[in-house]
Motif scaffolding. Structure first.
Motif, PDB file in Angstrom:
ATOM      1  N   ALA A 352      -7.790   2.067   2.066  1.00  0.00           N
ATOM      2  CA  ALA A 352      -7.473   3.261   1.279  1.00  0.00           C
ATOM      3  C   ALA A 352      -6.115   3.129   0.610  1.00  0.00           C
ATOM      4  O   ALA A 352      -5.975   3.367  -0.599  1.00  0.00           O
ATOM      5  N   TYR A 386     -13.206   7.996   2.290  1.00  0.00           N
ATOM      6  CA  TYR A 386     -12.033   7.979   3.164  1.00  0.00           C
ATOM      7  C   TYR A 386     -11.590   9.411   3.433  1.00  0.00           C
ATOM      8  O   TYR A 386     -11.808  10.299   2.608  1.00  0.00           O
ATOM      9  N   GLU A 390      -6.047   9.323   6.126  1.00  0.00           N
ATOM     10  CA  GLU A 390      -5.925   7.868   6.062  1.00  0.00           C
ATOM     11  C   GLU A 390      -5.096   7.414   4.859  1.00  0.00           C
ATOM     12  O   GLU A 390      -4.813   6.229   4.723  1.00  0.00           O
TER      13      GLU A 390
END
Length: 441
Positions: A352, A386, A390
């Motif tokens: 990410a 995601y 994160e």
């Protein structure tokens, strides 16, 4: 004849990855990104089992399951989902559909394969021999030069690495600027590196055939496909004569190789200002004559401390991976092998944050505007790849996100953010690349 598996997911890159995994395991695969397409495919070629994403663009995966079961009452079903998580949903799927598996994204694709194999054993077949057409080779002993102008790359002075015995460490240093290679010497043959073959290394040329595709603005999606499936393998990318490969381990990018002259370790040290070109030239001559690594000679001459080498190698690998975000054309190859496990040093890069930084660093303003129009309206994604926890966000970014609700245009968000246009565009494009935000349709 190999049994046929129906695989349905609207994430194109993940669908491609799963298709290849099942084909490599000995199945025929019918892939579909929409429910209607899957129904038509199943009628034309009835599958022996079906792997269904629950949230599809045109219908729910459960509705698709109902239709498939009406025509094949005993069809084994397995579900994958990024939204309906928790034991309750899995229990309901098993009670209503006798689901043989319920996998929440990110999931381990190998466990999905194992679950299917228990229901429908694959056809045993010999691994196909690598062909010149399928092989993706990064020629480690020959370097090529990049065509066209290059931009400087900013690198934060922090890397995380994993060494032998799964020991992790965070190394901090000064922020680096990797400037373009000003004057490249004639193409040279580098000395063999201990532990690596001097001959070209085939990526994906072993036991399975690689999946090829067009490389165009889809690097974030390809990285995410590895992440969602927790797969170990390689992503090879080629543009002209330049070839780079990113190694993944359980869905995380950990290493990279390149045949580009500017990506060599010595040239990288010049680009970040650690050594001067003439110092590298002298060290290269000695390394070639003595068949040693250039880094060893630089350490021997006091130009590079042995304790610094790991830091700069990590930054070099990070720069190779980031550089791919500047490519907006080429071809890619996915393959699944265990090469990443053999690397003595591996980066720890969460996909990410890698995607966010890559988009912000290397997407040019005109590219950002091509991907996102001022009149577009964005909404929070129903099935984000995601979670926001994160992603490392700046304060102004965290304050802007709640205003992305489908009511405001991109132009209005730009005005509210009160930041340079390309900075806000970079953030919004990064969030859509992560699947955190979607365009409103």
């Amino acid at each position: 004849m190999a049994p046929r598996i129906l695989v349905v997911d609207d994430n194109t890159e993940l669908l491609s990855l799963l298709t290849q995994l099942f084909e490599d395991a000995g199945y025929e695969v019918s892939g579909a990104s929409k429910g209607k397409q899957a129904i038509e495919s199943a009628r034309a070629n009835p599958p022996a089992a079906a792997v269904l994403d629950i949230l599809l663009p045109d219908m729910m995966g459960y509705h698709l399951a109902d239709t498939l079961r009406r025509e094949q009452p005993q069809l084994p079903l397995l579900f994958i989902t990024g939204v309906f998580k928790g034991g309750k949903h899995a229990i309901e799927a098993r009670q209503k559909y006798a689901a043989a598996g319920y996998f929440e994204k990110p999931f381990e694709a190998q466990k999905l394969l194992e679950a299917v194999a228990k229901l429908v054993p694959p056809e045993k077949k010999a691994p196909p021999a690598a062909s010149l057409q399928d092989a993706f080779e990064v020629e480690l002993d020959i370097d090529v030069e990049e065509e066209g102008p290059q931009d400087a790359m900013e690198l934060t002075g922090r890397i995380k690495v994993t060494g032998g015995g799964n020991l992790s460490a965070e190394i901090r240093g000064a922020n680096l600027t990797a400037n373009p290679l000003q004057k490249a010497p004639a193409t040279v043959v580098r000395p063999p590196v201990p532990g690596r073959p001097a001959t070209p290394v085939p990526v994906g040329g072993g036991g399975s055939g690689p999946r090829r595709g067009e490389f165009k603005d889809n690097l974030p999606a390809l990285i995410t496909a590895f992440y969602l499936s927790r797969e170990t393998g390689e992503l090879g990318v080629q543009r002209g004569k330049v070839k780079k490969v990113v190694y993944f381990e359980r869905g995380t990018p950990v290493f990279a190789l390149s045949n580009l002259l500017a990506d060599r370790f010595g040239q990288f040290l010049v680009r970040v200002g650690k050594i001067r070109p003439e110092q590298l030239q002298d060290a290269t001559v000695v390394a070639t004559q003595s068949q040693r690594r250039t880094g060893d000679v630089l350490v021997e001459r006091g130009l590079l401390k042995d304790t610094e080498r790991l830091y700069y190698v990590g930054q070099q690998v990070k720069a190779i991976i980031y550089s791919l975000f500047s490519w907006d054309e080429g071809t890619y190859v996915m393959s699944f092998m265990e090469k990443a496990a053999t690397e003595s040093i591996k980066l720890e890069l969460h996909p990410a944050n890698l995607i966010v930084r890559g988009v912000k660093k290397l997407y040019k303003p005109e590219r950002l505007r091509r991907l996102l129009q001022p009149e577009d309206r964005l909404v929070p994604a129903v099935a984000p790849s995601y979670q926001l926890n994160e992603v490392e966000l700046e304060r102004w970014e965290a304050e802007l996100l709640p205003r992305v609700d489908g009511h405001r245009t991109v132009a209005e968000l730009l005005a509210y953010a009160n930041r340079p246009e390309h900075v806000v565009y970079g953030f919004l494009v990064a969030m859509t690349s992560l699947g955190v935000l979607d365009r409103q349709t």
